[in-house]
Enzyme design. Structure first.
Site, mmCIF file in Angstrom:
data_model
loop_
_atom_site.group_PDB
_atom_site.id
_atom_site.type_symbol
_atom_site.label_atom_id
_atom_site.label_comp_id
_atom_site.label_asym_id
_atom_site.label_seq_id
_atom_site.Cartn_x
_atom_site.Cartn_y
_atom_site.Cartn_z
ATOM 1 N N ASP A 3 0.677 -0.983 -0.093
ATOM 2 C CA ASP A 3 0.110 -0.049 0.135
ATOM 3 C C ASP A 3 0.869 1.092 -0.174
ATOM 4 O O ASP A 3 1.935 1.366 0.609
ATOM 5 C CB ASP A 3 -1.070 -0.248 1.356
ATOM 6 N N ASP A 20 -14.109 -2.012 -15.335
ATOM 7 C CA ASP A 20 -13.851 -2.468 -17.108
ATOM 8 C C ASP A 20 -12.942 -1.198 -17.524
ATOM 9 O O ASP A 20 -11.855 -1.924 -18.387
ATOM 10 C CB ASP A 20 -15.637 -2.252 -17.936
ATOM 11 N N ARG A 41 -25.739 -10.720 -6.802
ATOM 12 C CA ARG A 41 -26.817 -9.925 -6.678
ATOM 13 C C ARG A 41 -28.212 -9.946 -7.070
ATOM 14 O O ARG A 41 -29.678 -10.674 -7.034
ATOM 15 C CB ARG A 41 -26.339 -8.870 -7.008
ATOM 16 N N HIS A 92 -19.529 -3.027 -15.597
ATOM 17 C CA HIS A 92 -19.732 -3.218 -14.277
ATOM 18 C C HIS A 92 -20.496 -1.340 -13.810
ATOM 19 O O HIS A 92 -19.710 -1.304 -12.981
ATOM 20 C CB HIS A 92 -18.350 -3.314 -12.914
#
EC number: 1.1.1.27
Length: 326
Positions: free
Chosen positions: A37, A127, A155, A180
């Protein structure tokens, strides 16, 4: 005796990265987990905290905090980085400027460090960022994968399950495809209930369930992430577990069928774009893209979704090239 050590890396140890790491550890998916990170001290603390949890779990995964280039040794890198100052209000596309800059920063560094494994990308807009990773990495298209509509499809299956009286969602085959994001669509023509088409199942059980409100179900699945986001400020466990599932499928050569955002080169009538479609996922990443024959309306909507993604890809590449030329 030869030994194969399964190595997974995570770049970005925010909410999603932590959820993915936890799933990897507690499911014993990898032998070694490397986390990186921009806030290295925070990542080090997370690594130590995860290490503290292992003694009381079945896992023997070793956890390390490493600089970005240290991830190059991994078989799979899970990407969950985000621009922390940005909180989207209505669309994942709002994140593009910040996350594209991150992609342009980290991918060349990992390429130079020699990464030859598989990227699995959850960073939004998924995407477009998936395409940028492919464009920048020099890797073959089967090795750059976005989680895409995988979670949206879960979902969708859950919404169909509830509408049909609680049939196990795992017995339902149903896919969201395309972006998405807001332009994704449900491939209703390929929904199966235990192998039976949804049209047939509805006809035979009309006295019990009537006809499903497909528009409502699809819209709920499309926007469900925002319902979670409104209530808790983020989504993490669903997508974190998806990342872990992708890593497990790759390392185990499971050859699962799952939706994912992948580079299309003629499939579904689209080229040079990343979009969510069903794939076979295994040791080499994308082993096969399954080509569903969509209905005319579905194909039209899929084309519109792909063109939307392509427009943002072209815009991002043009802006970057313009900046580099200055």
């Amino acid at each position: 005796m030869s030994e194969t050590v399964r190595k997974v890396g995570i770049v970005g140890i925010g909410n999603v990265g932590k959820a993915a790491a936890s799933a990897i550890l507690h499911e014993n998916i990898a032998d070694e987990l490397y986390i990186s990170d921009i806030d290295s001290e925070r990542a080090k603390g997370e690594a130590w905290d995860f290490a503290d949890s292992i003694e009381v779990t079945p896992s023997r995964t070793r956890v390390f905090e490493v600089p970005l280039e240290g991830l190059a040794q991994c078989d799979v890198i899970l990407v969950s980085v985000t621009e922390r100052s940005q909180i989207p209000q209505g669309s994942r596309l709002e994140l593009l400027k910040g996350t594209a800059a991150i992609a342009y920063d980290i991918v060349p560094k990992l390429r130079e460090a020699g990464f030859k494994g598989i990227y699995v990308i959850a960073t939004n807009p998924c995407d477009i960022i998936t395409y940028l990773f492919y464009h920048l990495s020099g890797l073959p298209k089967n090795q750059v994968i976005g989680t895409g509509t995988a979670l949206d499809s879960m979902r969708l299956r859950r919404q169909i399950s509830e509408a049909l009286g609680g049939i196990d969602p795992r017995s339902i085959s149903a896919y969201m495809v395309g972006e998405h994001g807001d332009s994704q669509i449900a491939a209703w023509s390929h929904v199966r209930i235990g192998g039976q088409s949804l049209d047939e199942y509805e006809a035979e059980n009309s006295d019990r369930f009537g006809k499903l409100d497909r528009d409502k179900i699809e819209d709920t699945a499309r926007h469900f992430g925002w319902e979670i986001h409104k209530r808790k400020g983020n989504t993490q466990f669903g997508i974190g577990n998806q990342l872990a599932f992708f890593a497990k499928s790759i390392l185990n050569d499971a050859r699962n069928v799952t939706p994912a955002s992948v580079i299309l080169e003629g499939e579904y009538g689209q080229k040079d774009v990343a979009a969510g479609v069903p794939i076979v996922l295994g040791r080499d990443g994308v082993k096969e893209i399954l080509h569903f024959h969509l209905s005319g309306k579905e194909q039209e909507s899929f084309n519109a979704s792909a063109e939307l993604i392509k427009g943002y890809i072209d815009q991002t590449l043009a802006e970057r090239e313009g900046t580099a030329a200055q």
